[in-house]
Design an enzyme around this catalytic site. Structure first.
Site, PDB file in Angstrom:
ATOM      1  N   TYR A  65       0.778  -1.095  -0.053  1.00  0.00           N
ATOM      2  CA  TYR A  65      -0.021   0.008  -0.023  1.00  0.00           C
ATOM      3  C   TYR A  65       0.913   1.282   0.091  1.00  0.00           C
ATOM      4  CZ  TYR A  65      -3.777  -3.121   1.583  1.00  0.00           C
ATOM      5  OH  TYR A  65      -4.665  -4.223   1.526  1.00  0.00           O
TER       6      TYR A  65
ATOM      7  N   HIS B 179       0.482 -11.743   1.478  1.00  0.00           N
ATOM      8  CA  HIS B 179      -0.581 -10.686   0.835  1.00  0.00           C
ATOM      9  C   HIS B 179      -1.394 -11.660  -0.227  1.00  0.00           C
ATOM     10  CE1 HIS B 179      -1.514  -6.483   0.122  1.00  0.00           C
ATOM     11  NE2 HIS B 179      -2.527  -7.163  -0.255  1.00  0.00           N
TER      12      HIS B 179
HETATM   13  N1  LIG Z   1      -5.580  -8.593   1.360  1.00  0.00           N
HETATM   14  C1  LIG Z   1      -5.845  -8.106   0.178  1.00  0.00           C
HETATM   15  O1  LIG Z   1      -5.645  -8.537  -1.060  1.00  0.00           O
HETATM   16  C2  LIG Z   1      -6.838  -6.900   0.166  1.00  0.00           C
HETATM   17  C3  LIG Z   1      -7.506  -6.312  -0.818  1.00  0.00           C
HETATM   18  C4  LIG Z   1      -8.259  -5.429  -0.809  1.00  0.00           C
HETATM   19  C5  LIG Z   1      -8.555  -4.679   0.468  1.00  0.00           C
HETATM   20  N2  LIG Z   1      -7.811  -5.222   1.418  1.00  0.00           N
HETATM   21  C6  LIG Z   1      -8.047  -4.432   2.598  1.00  0.00           C
HETATM   22  O2  LIG Z   1      -9.626  -4.398   3.258  1.00  0.00           O
HETATM   23  C7  LIG Z   1      -9.669  -2.840   3.179  1.00  0.00           C
HETATM   24  C8  LIG Z   1     -10.974  -2.543   2.761  1.00  0.00           C
HETATM   25  O3  LIG Z   1     -11.293  -3.010   1.317  1.00  0.00           O
HETATM   26  P1  LIG Z   1     -11.672  -1.766   0.253  1.00  0.00           P
HETATM   27  O4  LIG Z   1     -10.636  -0.798   0.571  1.00  0.00           O
HETATM   28  O5  LIG Z   1     -11.628  -2.336  -0.867  1.00  0.00           O
HETATM   29  O6  LIG Z   1     -13.202  -0.953   0.459  1.00  0.00           O
HETATM   30  P2  LIG Z   1     -14.117  -1.304   1.247  1.00  0.00           P
HETATM   31  O7  LIG Z   1     -14.032  -0.988   2.796  1.00  0.00           O
HETATM   32  O8  LIG Z   1     -14.937  -2.336   0.648  1.00  0.00           O
HETATM   33  O9  LIG Z   1     -14.883   0.227   0.804  1.00  0.00           O
HETATM   34  C9  LIG Z   1     -14.164   1.443   0.933  1.00  0.00           C
HETATM   35  C10 LIG Z   1     -14.943   2.693   0.055  1.00  0.00           C
HETATM   36  O10 LIG Z   1     -16.371   2.718   0.743  1.00  0.00           O
HETATM   37  C11 LIG Z   1     -16.605   3.916   1.112  1.00  0.00           C
HETATM   38  N3  LIG Z   1     -16.900   3.866   2.580  1.00  0.00           N
HETATM   39  C12 LIG Z   1     -16.647   3.366   3.686  1.00  0.00           C
HETATM   40  N4  LIG Z   1     -17.309   3.502   4.712  1.00  0.00           N
HETATM   41  C13 LIG Z   1     -18.924   4.164   4.264  1.00  0.00           C
HETATM   42  C14 LIG Z   1     -20.016   4.501   4.475  1.00  0.00           C
HETATM   43  N5  LIG Z   1     -20.316   4.280   5.874  1.00  0.00           N
HETATM   44  N6  LIG Z   1     -20.854   5.099   3.816  1.00  0.00           N
HETATM   45  C15 LIG Z   1     -20.682   5.288   2.263  1.00  0.00           C
HETATM   46  N7  LIG Z   1     -19.444   4.981   1.921  1.00  0.00           N
HETATM   47  C16 LIG Z   1     -18.473   4.304   2.807  1.00  0.00           C
HETATM   48  C17 LIG Z   1     -15.300   4.658   1.215  1.00  0.00           C
HETATM   49  O11 LIG Z   1     -15.281   6.113   0.968  1.00  0.00           O
HETATM   50  P3  LIG Z   1     -14.339   7.089   1.820  1.00  0.00           P
HETATM   51  O12 LIG Z   1     -12.946   6.625   1.604  1.00  0.00           O
HETATM   52  O13 LIG Z   1     -14.457   8.326   0.877  1.00  0.00           O
HETATM   53  O14 LIG Z   1     -14.803   7.442   3.484  1.00  0.00           O
HETATM   54  C18 LIG Z   1     -14.436   4.092   0.255  1.00  0.00           C
HETATM   55  O15 LIG Z   1     -14.511   4.405  -1.145  1.00  0.00           O
HETATM   56  C19 LIG Z   1      -8.521  -2.378   2.724  1.00  0.00           C
HETATM   57  O16 LIG Z   1      -8.590  -1.021   2.742  1.00  0.00           O
HETATM   58  C20 LIG Z   1      -7.452  -3.228   2.825  1.00  0.00           C
HETATM   59  O17 LIG Z   1      -7.025  -2.771   4.198  1.00  0.00           O
HETATM   60  C21 LIG Z   1      -7.136  -6.024   1.358  1.00  0.00           C
END
Ligand SMILES: NC(=O)c1ccc[n+]([C@@H]2O[C@H](COP(=O)([O-])OP(=O)(O)OC[C@H]3O[C@@H](n4cnc5c(N)ncnc54)[C@H](OP(=O)(O)O)[C@@H]3O)[C@@H](O)[C@H]2O)c1
Length: 282
Positions: free
Chosen positions: A53, A111
């Site tokens: 990241y 990862h």
């Molecule tokens: N291991 C892996 O390969 C892998 C892959 C993907 C993700 N991850 C982990 O999982 C975490 C979460 O997944 P993700 O980053 O894909 O995203 P997510 O949590 O599924 O969604 C994030 C999005 O939703 C919005 N959001 C968050 N809370 C909200 C709410 N209450 N109301 C409306 N919109 C909302 C955020 O907006 P704003 O930012 O504008 O607030 C952002 O655009 C990652 O950050 C990472 O730590 C791991």
């Protein structure tokens, strides 16, 4: 009690806060520093980052500057999926610790079982080689728990059949309508906690009309239904947010979804069909 104070217990007895704060796609610098600072002020005590990241430095600085004692924050990072040899794995681990400004991690994950530009390819030997480095650092006390991410049943079996320490976590893509039951069942039967990454389908889930209807019924947001859904299924959600309002409401999960609605959510077909699906998972 706030859900932020609730924990799951990993197979080695380590407790892990039930909701983690995701940091993917939050750039290093002010953005990551501010988001993590806001999360910690809100009461999150579990932060999920990764070497890939590029923001470990700001994540670590926010934790340090928060004044919260290191042992009161659960910090996860990840070895890049591209790294499949022991020497490079050790080097990346040392760099991750330095970036974060800490001398240990609470959780360290491989990862991915493949490099991201070769999703779905097999790397059994390389995965075992780097797993042994995780075991070595775990035994040395520099990691409190070790696990994997994006591993399917084949990749997990490769580790389980050959490893001395079993993975404690499998972090996978998991959200309402995309719950990867084969991988979840196998992981849980083998003592792993499932962490839900992209629990809001990186935002794509928010437009789903069925989940919107469910949210209206309970007087909460779609995001809250999606995160409650993870907890109701024994899974640990990792919501990412940069907006303070999102960060705050994503931690307000003290409401109950009726069993029949929980069941309906379990049977919803993909709630974000346009979202990228990891093709190796099903
Ligand atoms: N291991 C892996 O390969 C892998 C892959 C993907 C993700 N991850 C982990 O999982 C975490 C979460 O997944 P993700 O980053 O894909 O995203 P997510 O949590 O599924 O969604 C994030 C999005 O939703 C919005 N959001 C968050 N809370 C909200 C709410 N209450 N109301 C409306 N919109 C909302 C955020 O907006 P704003 O930012 O504008 O607030 C952002 O655009 C990652 O950050 C990472 O730590 C791991």
């Amino acid at each position: 009690m706030s859900v932020l104070n609730e924990t799951y217990t990993l197979s080695n007895g380590v407790t892990i806060p039930k909701v983690g704060f995701g940091t993917w796609q939050i750039p290093n610098g002010d953005a990551a520093y501010d988001a993590v600072t806001t999360a910690l002020k809100t009461g999150y005590t579990h932060i999920d980052t990764a070497y890939a990241y590029g923001n470990e430095e700001s994540v670590g600085k926010a934790i340090k500057d928060s004044g919260i004692e290191r042992d009161k924050v659960f910090v996860t990072s990840k070895l890049p999926g591209e790294i499949k040899d022991a020497e490079e794995a050790r080097r990346h681990f040392v760099e991750t610790l330095a970036n974060l400004g800490t001398d240990y991690l609470d959780l360290y994950l491989i990862h991915a079982p493949w490099p991201w530009n070769r999703i779905g390819t097999r790397h059994d030997e390389g995965n075992l080689e780097v797993w042994k480095v995780l075991e070595e650092q775990y035994r040395a006390g520099r990691i409190r728990a070790i696990g994997v991410s994006n591993f399917d049943v084949h990749d997990l079996t490769n580790i389980l059949d050959n490893a001395e320490v079993k993975p404690m976590v499998n972090q996978i893509q998991y959200y309402v309508g995309f719950t990867e039951p084969t991988i979840v069942d196998f992981s849980q039967k083998n003592g792993m906690l499932i962490e839900a990454y992209s629990p809001l389908a990186t935002g794509d889930l928010l437009h789903n009309s069925q989940v919107q209807g469910m949210a209206a019924k309970y007087g909460v947001s779609v995001a809250q239904v999606a995160l409650r859904f993870c907890l109701d299924n024994g899974v640990l959600p990792l919501p990412k947010a940069t907006s303070e309002a999102h960060i705050v409401t994503n931690a307000e999960l003290n409401f109950t979804i009726d069993p029949e609605d929980q069941e309906a959510l379990r049977h919803l077909s993909d709630s974000a069909p346009e979202h990228f699906h990891n093709s190796t998972q099903g």
